[in-house]
Design an enzyme around this catalytic site. Structure first.
Site, PDB file in Angstrom:
ATOM      1  N   ALA A  32     -12.215 -15.272 -24.305  1.00 32.22           N
ATOM      2  CA  ALA A  32     -12.385 -16.725 -24.485  1.00 32.22           C
ATOM      3  C   ALA A  32     -12.489 -17.001 -25.990  1.00 32.22           C
ATOM      4  O   ALA A  32     -13.447 -17.622 -26.471  1.00 32.22           O
ATOM      5  CB  ALA A  32     -13.599 -17.249 -23.722  1.00 32.22           C
ATOM      6  N   GLY A  36     -13.716 -18.700 -34.584  1.00 29.89           N
ATOM      7  CA  GLY A  36     -14.775 -17.824 -35.108  1.00 29.89           C
ATOM      8  C   GLY A  36     -14.390 -16.359 -34.947  1.00 29.89           C
ATOM      9  O   GLY A  36     -14.532 -15.556 -35.874  1.00 29.89           O
ATOM     10  N   HIS A  37     -13.878 -16.009 -33.765  1.00 30.64           N
ATOM     11  CA  HIS A  37     -13.445 -14.626 -33.546  1.00 30.64           C
ATOM     12  C   HIS A  37     -12.291 -14.275 -34.503  1.00 30.64           C
ATOM     13  O   HIS A  37     -12.239 -13.183 -35.061  1.00 30.64           O
ATOM     14  CB  HIS A  37     -12.927 -14.437 -32.117  1.00 30.64           C
ATOM     15  CG  HIS A  37     -13.986 -14.561 -31.055  1.00 30.64           C
ATOM     16  ND1 HIS A  37     -14.026 -15.617 -30.172  1.00 30.64           N
ATOM     17  CD2 HIS A  37     -15.026 -13.758 -30.735  1.00 30.64           C
ATOM     18  CE1 HIS A  37     -15.054 -15.446 -29.350  1.00 30.64           C
ATOM     19  NE2 HIS A  37     -15.674 -14.338 -29.667  1.00 30.64           N
ATOM     20  N   GLN A  61     -24.706  -6.808 -19.687  1.00 31.88           N
ATOM     21  CA  GLN A  61     -25.517  -7.610 -20.597  1.00 31.88           C
ATOM     22  C   GLN A  61     -25.859  -8.990 -20.041  1.00 31.88           C
ATOM     23  O   GLN A  61     -26.461  -9.810 -20.724  1.00 31.88           O
ATOM     24  CB  GLN A  61     -24.848  -7.729 -21.966  1.00 31.88           C
ATOM     25  CG  GLN A  61     -23.598  -8.602 -22.015  1.00 31.88           C
ATOM     26  CD  GLN A  61     -22.911  -8.506 -23.369  1.00 31.88           C
ATOM     27  OE1 GLN A  61     -22.308  -7.498 -23.703  1.00 31.88           O
ATOM     28  NE2 GLN A  61     -23.023  -9.550 -24.170  1.00 31.88           N
ATOM     29  N   SER A 188     -17.725 -19.389 -27.165  1.00 35.21           N
ATOM     30  CA  SER A 188     -16.872 -19.375 -25.973  1.00 35.21           C
ATOM     31  C   SER A 188     -17.453 -20.287 -24.898  1.00 35.21           C
ATOM     32  O   SER A 188     -16.738 -20.780 -24.035  1.00 35.21           O
ATOM     33  CB  SER A 188     -16.791 -17.956 -25.414  1.00 35.21           C
ATOM     34  OG  SER A 188     -16.393 -17.076 -26.426  1.00 35.21           O
TER      35      SER A 188
HETATM   36  O1  PAF Z   1     -21.093 -10.956 -28.862  1.00 34.58           O
HETATM   37  C1  PAF Z   1     -20.424 -10.638 -27.869  1.00 34.58           C
HETATM   38  O2  PAF Z   1     -19.412 -11.268 -27.534  1.00 34.58           O
HETATM   39  C2  PAF Z   1     -20.874  -9.454 -27.037  1.00 34.58           C
HETATM   40  O3  PAF Z   1     -22.249  -9.373 -26.966  1.00 34.58           O
HETATM   41  C3  PAF Z   1     -20.257  -8.120 -27.491  1.00 34.58           C
HETATM   42  C4  PAF Z   1     -20.734  -7.734 -28.890  1.00 34.58           C
HETATM   43  C5  PAF Z   1     -18.740  -8.214 -27.478  1.00 34.58           C
HETATM   44  C6  PAF Z   1     -20.673  -7.006 -26.539  1.00 34.58           C
HETATM   45  O4  PAF Z   1     -20.226  -7.228 -25.251  1.00 34.58           O
END
Ligand code: PAF
Length: 284
Positions: A32, A36-37, A61, A188
Site C-alpha cells: 500500500a 513516503g515509501h 505484528q 498506508s
Molecule cells: O513499518 C512497516 O511497514 C512494518 O512495520 C515493517 C518494518 C515493514 C515490518 O513489517
C-alpha cells in the site's frame, strides 16, 4: 526490476551481487505504498548500488486480527510505483517463505523499557512481531543499510536496539516523514479515512506543531494534557500524546536537561489508527 517470491531466488541474485562487491540498501514495507515509501527507495538508491524492497503484510505484528484484515493491499500498483522509481528488486514472499514450518523465527531479545511505552502499551506484542520479521529479512538479504521512516519513530528505536543487541552488520538510516499539503503524515492507512475525517486529520500535525513552543514555559505533563484535549475533537479519540527522550523513549521530566526530545502521538480517527511524531529537540 526483479520481482521475486522465493527466498531461494532472492539469495541467488544477492550472492552474485555480493561477489561483485555491490552495496545493498533494503526497504521493508507492508505494501500500500505512498510517496513516503518511495522517498526511502530514493535515499537507498543514492547510497547503494542495489536496492531491495520487500512487500509483506506481516501477520505476527498485528495484535488485532481486524486490523490485519483491513490493512490495504495494492500489490499491482505497488510494483508499478517501485518500477517507476528504479528499485532494483522487489521481494514479495508468501508467508511460508518467511515463516517456514519447522524454522523457529521467534527472537529472544528483550527491548526493556523501549517496548513498554506508547505503541508497546497499546499494541502488545506488536514490536516483537516487527523485530521477528525484520530480523528474518535481514538474515535473508544481509543488506548494508536498512531504510526506515521517522513516522514510526518507536519502531526505529526498537530496530536500532535489535541491531545493537545482536551485533548485526547493518546501518540503520532514519528518513524524514513525508506529509500531505495539510501536514497529515503519509501513511498506508490514510486511504481508509472517510472524506470527513480525512479533512480533520491534520489535527495531529497541527497539535504537534502548536505545542512545541510550550516546552519553554510548561512541564511536559501539562503539555501532554493540553494536547490530549486539543486532539479530542468529534470523531477522534487520542490514545496518547507523550513527550519522550528520543534515546530511551521515557517521559521527559526536565526539558532543559534533555538534549533529544520527541513528541509522539496516536489517535483513532473513526476506526483508523493514526500515529505521528515530531522531533522537538535534536542532539545534532
Ligand atoms: O513499518 C512497516 O511497514 C512494518 O512495520 C515493517 C518494518 C515493514 C515490518 O513489517
Amino acid at each position: 526490476m526483479y520481482l521475486l517470491k522465493r527466498a531461494r531466488d532472492l539469495q541467488q541474485v544477492l550472492q552474485t551481487l555480493r561477489q561483485e562487491g555491490k552495496s545493498v540498501g533494503f526497504i521493508p514495507t507492508m505494501g500500500a505504498l505512498h510517496p513516503g515509501h518511495l522517498s526511502l527507495v530514493d535515499r537507498a538508491k543514492q547510497e547503494n548500488q542495489f536496492t531491495v524492497c520487500s512487500i509483506f503484510v506481516n501477520p505476527t505484528q498485528f495484535n488485532d486480527p481486524k486490523d490485519l484484515d483491513l490493512y490495504p493491499r495494492t500489490p499491482g500498483k505497488d510494483i508499478r510505483m517501485l518500477a517507476s522509481v528504479g528499485a532494483h528488486l522487489v521481494f514479495m514472499p508468501p508467508p511460508g517463505e518467511i515463516y517456514p514450518p519447522g524454522l523457529d523465527t521467534q527472537l529472544d531479545v528483550s527491548f526493556g523499557l523501549l517496548d513498554n511505552v506508547m505503541e508497546g502499551e497499546f499494541r502488545p506484542g506488536h514490536f516483537q512481531g516487527v523485530a521477528q520479521v525484520v530480523k528474518r529479512f535481514l538474515d535473508l538479504i544481509r543488506p548494508d543499510a536498512l531504510y526506515l521512516g521517522q513516522k514510526d519513530f518507536q519502531q526505529v528505536a526498537i530496530l536500532r536496539h535489535l541491531v545493537h543487541q545482536l551485533h548485526l552488520p547493518v546501518r540503520i538510516v532514519m528518513c524524514p516523514t513525508l506529509r500531505e499539503t495539510d501536514g497529515l503524515a503519509m501513511s498506508s492507512r490514510n486511504v481508509r479515512l472517510s472524506p470527513e475525517l480525512r479533512k480533520k486529520a491534520s489535527i495531529l500535525f497541527e497539535t504537534l506543531t502548536a505545542t512545541k513552543d510550550m516546552l519553554e514555559d510548561f512541564h511536559p505533563e501539562e503539555i501532554e494534557h493540553f494536547a490530549m484535549g486539543r486532539l479530542s475533537i468529534p470523531g477522534f479519540k487520542p490514545e496518547y500524546f507523550e513527550i519522550v527522550d528520543g534515546n530511551t523513549l521515557q517521559p521527559v521530566d526536565d526539558a532543559s536537561q534533555t538534549n533529544f526530545i520527541v513528541a509522539c502521538t496516536a489517535i483513532w480517527a473513526g476506526n483508523v489508527r493514526l500515529i505521528d511524531n515530531m522531533i522537538w529537540k535534536s542532539p545534532e
